[in-house]
Write a protein that holds these residues in place. Sequence first.
Motif, mmCIF file in Angstrom:
data_model
loop_
_atom_site.group_PDB
_atom_site.id
_atom_site.type_symbol
_atom_site.label_atom_id
_atom_site.label_comp_id
_atom_site.label_asym_id
_atom_site.label_seq_id
_atom_site.Cartn_x
_atom_site.Cartn_y
_atom_site.Cartn_z
ATOM 1 N N TRP A 103 26.741 -16.487 2.039
ATOM 2 C CA TRP A 103 25.559 -15.975 1.361
ATOM 3 C C TRP A 103 25.131 -16.957 0.287
ATOM 4 C CZ3 TRP A 103 30.359 -13.576 0.487
ATOM 5 C CH2 TRP A 103 30.818 -13.537 -0.822
ATOM 6 N N GLY A 104 23.842 -16.903 -0.057
ATOM 7 C CA GLY A 104 23.256 -17.861 -0.975
ATOM 8 C C GLY A 104 23.253 -17.385 -2.411
ATOM 9 N N ALA A 105 22.592 -18.162 -3.276
ATOM 10 C CA ALA A 105 22.471 -17.796 -4.684
ATOM 11 C C ALA A 105 21.696 -16.485 -4.809
ATOM 12 C CB ALA A 105 21.762 -18.911 -5.450
ATOM 13 N N PHE A 106 22.079 -15.682 -5.781
ATOM 14 C CA PHE A 106 21.542 -14.330 -5.924
ATOM 15 C C PHE A 106 20.050 -14.358 -6.213
ATOM 16 C CE2 PHE A 106 20.628 -10.353 -8.052
ATOM 17 C CZ PHE A 106 21.359 -9.435 -7.319
ATOM 18 N N ASP A 107 19.299 -13.557 -5.454
ATOM 19 C CA ASP A 107 17.864 -13.364 -5.667
ATOM 20 C C ASP A 107 17.551 -11.925 -5.305
ATOM 21 O OD1 ASP A 107 15.107 -13.237 -5.673
ATOM 22 O OD2 ASP A 107 14.800 -15.081 -4.552
ATOM 23 N N GLY A 108 17.199 -11.121 -6.304
ATOM 24 C CA GLY A 108 16.985 -9.697 -6.076
ATOM 25 C C GLY A 108 15.911 -9.384 -5.062
ATOM 26 N N ASP A 109 14.943 -10.274 -4.887
ATOM 27 C CA ASP A 109 13.849 -10.020 -3.950
ATOM 28 C C ASP A 109 14.182 -10.452 -2.525
ATOM 29 O OD1 ASP A 109 12.057 -8.866 -5.754
ATOM 30 O OD2 ASP A 109 11.432 -10.826 -6.487
ATOM 31 N N ARG A 110 15.338 -11.089 -2.310
ATOM 32 C CA ARG A 110 15.719 -11.539 -0.973
ATOM 33 C C ARG A 110 17.011 -10.882 -0.497
ATOM 34 N NH1 ARG A 110 17.234 -16.640 -0.624
ATOM 35 N NH2 ARG A 110 16.848 -16.638 1.614
ATOM 36 N N LEU A 111 17.478 -9.874 -1.203
ATOM 37 C CA LEU A 111 18.755 -9.253 -0.850
ATOM 38 C C LEU A 111 18.670 -8.537 0.487
ATOM 39 C CD1 LEU A 111 19.828 -7.755 -4.296
ATOM 40 C CD2 LEU A 111 20.815 -9.741 -3.150
ATOM 41 N N ARG A 112 19.775 -8.624 1.245
ATOM 42 C CA ARG A 112 19.901 -7.940 2.527
ATOM 43 C C ARG A 112 21.228 -7.190 2.557
ATOM 44 N NH1 ARG A 112 15.524 -9.287 2.080
ATOM 45 N NH2 ARG A 112 14.179 -10.491 3.490
ATOM 46 N N LEU A 113 21.224 -6.009 3.184
ATOM 47 C CA LEU A 113 22.452 -5.229 3.296
ATOM 48 C C LEU A 113 23.434 -5.959 4.201
ATOM 49 C CD1 LEU A 113 23.945 -2.587 2.618
ATOM 50 C CD2 LEU A 113 22.911 -1.595 4.662
ATOM 51 N N ALA A 114 24.592 -6.318 3.639
ATOM 52 C CA ALA A 114 25.593 -7.075 4.390
ATOM 53 C C ALA A 114 26.721 -6.195 4.911
ATOM 54 C CB ALA A 114 26.182 -8.176 3.510
ATOM 55 N N ALA A 115 27.074 -5.140 4.191
ATOM 56 C CA ALA A 115 28.189 -4.283 4.610
ATOM 57 C C ALA A 115 28.120 -2.962 3.872
ATOM 58 C CB ALA A 115 29.526 -4.973 4.337
ATOM 59 N N SER A 116 28.706 -1.947 4.477
ATOM 60 C CA SER A 116 28.921 -0.643 3.847
ATOM 61 C C SER A 116 30.386 -0.289 4.034
ATOM 62 C CB SER A 116 28.028 0.431 4.466
ATOM 63 O OG SER A 116 26.669 0.198 4.158
ATOM 64 N N VAL A 117 31.063 -0.021 2.934
ATOM 65 C CA VAL A 117 32.510 0.212 2.962
ATOM 66 C C VAL A 117 32.766 1.678 2.615
ATOM 67 C CG1 VAL A 117 34.742 -0.448 2.024
ATOM 68 C CG2 VAL A 117 32.921 -2.165 2.264
ATOM 69 N N PRO A 118 33.371 2.446 3.528
ATOM 70 C CA PRO A 118 33.653 3.853 3.237
ATOM 71 C C PRO A 118 34.760 3.990 2.215
ATOM 72 C CG PRO A 118 34.604 3.233 5.348
ATOM 73 C CD PRO A 118 33.793 2.059 4.898
ATOM 74 N N GLY A 119 34.669 5.030 1.379
ATOM 75 C CA GLY A 119 35.689 5.264 0.367
ATOM 76 C C GLY A 119 36.991 5.723 0.972
ATOM 77 N N PHE A 424 26.595 -4.587 -5.654
ATOM 78 C CA PHE A 424 27.379 -3.492 -5.101
ATOM 79 C C PHE A 424 26.766 -2.173 -5.578
ATOM 80 C CE2 PHE A 424 30.203 -7.097 -5.450
ATOM 81 C CZ PHE A 424 30.908 -7.082 -4.254
ATOM 82 N N ALA A 425 26.509 -1.262 -4.642
ATOM 83 C CA ALA A 425 25.933 0.042 -4.975
ATOM 84 C C ALA A 425 26.864 1.139 -4.487
ATOM 85 C CB ALA A 425 24.552 0.192 -4.340
ATOM 86 N N LEU A 426 27.300 2.004 -5.400
ATOM 87 C CA LEU A 426 28.238 3.083 -5.080
ATOM 88 C C LEU A 426 27.458 4.379 -4.896
ATOM 89 C CD1 LEU A 426 31.178 4.147 -4.849
ATOM 90 C CD2 LEU A 426 31.119 4.477 -7.334
ATOM 91 N N HIS A 427 27.622 5.005 -3.729
ATOM 92 C CA HIS A 427 26.959 6.272 -3.427
ATOM 93 C C HIS A 427 27.911 7.430 -3.697
ATOM 94 C CE1 HIS A 427 23.463 4.457 -1.272
ATOM 95 N NE2 HIS A 427 24.319 3.481 -1.099
ATOM 96 N N ASN A 428 27.330 8.579 -4.035
ATOM 97 C CA ASN A 428 28.174 9.730 -4.363
ATOM 98 C C ASN A 428 28.682 10.456 -3.126
ATOM 99 O OD1 ASN A 428 25.768 10.869 -3.522
ATOM 100 N ND2 ASN A 428 25.717 12.439 -5.114
ATOM 101 N N GLU A 429 28.160 10.141 -1.968
ATOM 102 C CA GLU A 429 28.596 10.812 -0.753
ATOM 103 C C GLU A 429 29.753 10.047 -0.119
ATOM 104 O OE1 GLU A 429 26.638 11.299 3.576
ATOM 105 O OE2 GLU A 429 25.524 12.274 1.970
ATOM 106 N N GLU A 430 30.933 10.631 -0.161
ATOM 107 C CA GLU A 430 32.144 10.054 0.423
ATOM 108 C C GLU A 430 32.509 8.700 -0.175
ATOM 109 O OE1 GLU A 430 31.736 9.921 4.625
ATOM 110 O OE2 GLU A 430 31.500 12.080 4.836
ATOM 111 N N ASN A 431 31.988 8.424 -1.382
ATOM 112 C CA ASN A 431 32.342 7.201 -2.105
ATOM 113 C C ASN A 431 32.007 5.915 -1.360
ATOM 114 O OD1 ASN A 431 33.494 8.858 -4.090
ATOM 115 N ND2 ASN A 431 35.460 8.871 -3.044
ATOM 116 N N VAL A 432 31.092 5.950 -0.433
ATOM 117 C CA VAL A 432 30.740 4.733 0.288
ATOM 118 C C VAL A 432 30.023 3.783 -0.668
ATOM 119 C CG1 VAL A 432 28.519 5.675 1.061
ATOM 120 C CG2 VAL A 432 29.588 3.810 2.335
#
Length: 444
Positions: A103-119, A424-432
């Motif tokens: 992945w490249g240098a951080f740019d908020g306008d070019r971010l793409r979902l790379a993975a979702s990790v279940p809790g 990294f974004a933490l969701h409240n549903e099942e800690n994903v």
Amino acid sequence: MAGGGRVRFNVGGQVFETTTTTLANAGRDSMLGALLDSSWNVSSAGGGGVAEYFIDRNPACFAVLLDLLRTGSLHVPPHLPEKLLYREALYYGLLDHVRAARWGAFDGDRLRLAASVPGRAPGDGTAIRAAPDGGCCVAHGGAVRVYNWMLDERRPVSLDHSQVNDAAYLDAGTLLIAARERLGRCDGGMAAFSAASGELRHRFRVAHDRQVKSFTAGALAFDQDSSLFASCKGRLNEYGIGVWDRATGEQADFFYEPPGCALGDADKLQWLDATNALMVATLFPKADNCFIGLLDFRAKNVAWSWSDAGAAASLDDKRVLHAIAMEDERSVCVINQYDDLGFLDLRSGAGGVRWSSRSKLMNRKVPGEESCYPKLATHGGQLFSSMNDSISVFSGPEYVLTSTLRRSHGGAICDFSIGGDRLFALHNEENVFDVWETPPPPII
């Protein structure tokens, strides 16, 4: 090197031929780059003039890594597990090359979902923190789950049922954890742990009148030089901000809570380098009245402060739920329960919040879905705000909404963190938790 700079490898029975120029791209600290060192006893094979080495490793992974050194881009065949490639890259000392190409240098306008990790832990996650190397940790009650940059889970940090209030990476290998003291026990406080093994490295002490006291540690922060900060609550109204030396781990100072300034219950601490002050924010709903201040530890005073105490109360009051100092250190951005953004001028000793309702344009609350309090972050001149199941990105001097990050499931976002060129974004549903990355620039 002999043979006109050509080198031959027999990897697991498959022969590869390359040049010393390509191997030099690996760097001297890598296994392949070390072959160029004159201290190695390089000998040609079979009198052909081309140095040959046999390596008993996976040839498919070697082909990918060799192509990375040749072209600078990473192309992983669909049948090749990425974890296997990472393992082989670690063996050759090329893990940093793979990470840089991943992945490249951080740019908020070019971010793409790379993975979702279940809790993996019961109960809702309370906080997520990004590591400097692209890993992260997630706080769940009395435990902190730690992940490396490959998103492999490491040994968790367990606090034996003490509630985790905050966590922060001092560096890629050291994790700071603040915990609540349990009634009748001398636990809680703040400690440093190994991010790799979860082992305790140091427990930070607080002394009042030369007597060590137990305490509850809340929000954490540290400066760029030598100090660690934590909001502290002692048993005998010993409220304030504790300061410790990063090198020795010993207490260096304690800023006691003055009247009208809620410090011990602070939700947010942030060190401001240019101002050389610590921002302290105690926010709703932890406190009925919100307080934001700048602490000057040299002068031992509150250099600037704002509070909504004394304001007329109504059902439509805009209560500040989160705050962050902007990167230019001229203002503090706040957000309320309606997802409105507001700004406080740090250059003025008076004045209220300048509210803007533009964030409502992206407010998409799903009926019946549990909501979470919004959070704020800044990075690279951009402002980020979580709102229900999405994160809005604001850019430019006027912080205009430029993009929105959202996935199709996972529930409301209860916390997010930016670091190691990832969000990294933490969701409240099942800690994903979701991992957002900026794609690398194309190789021309």
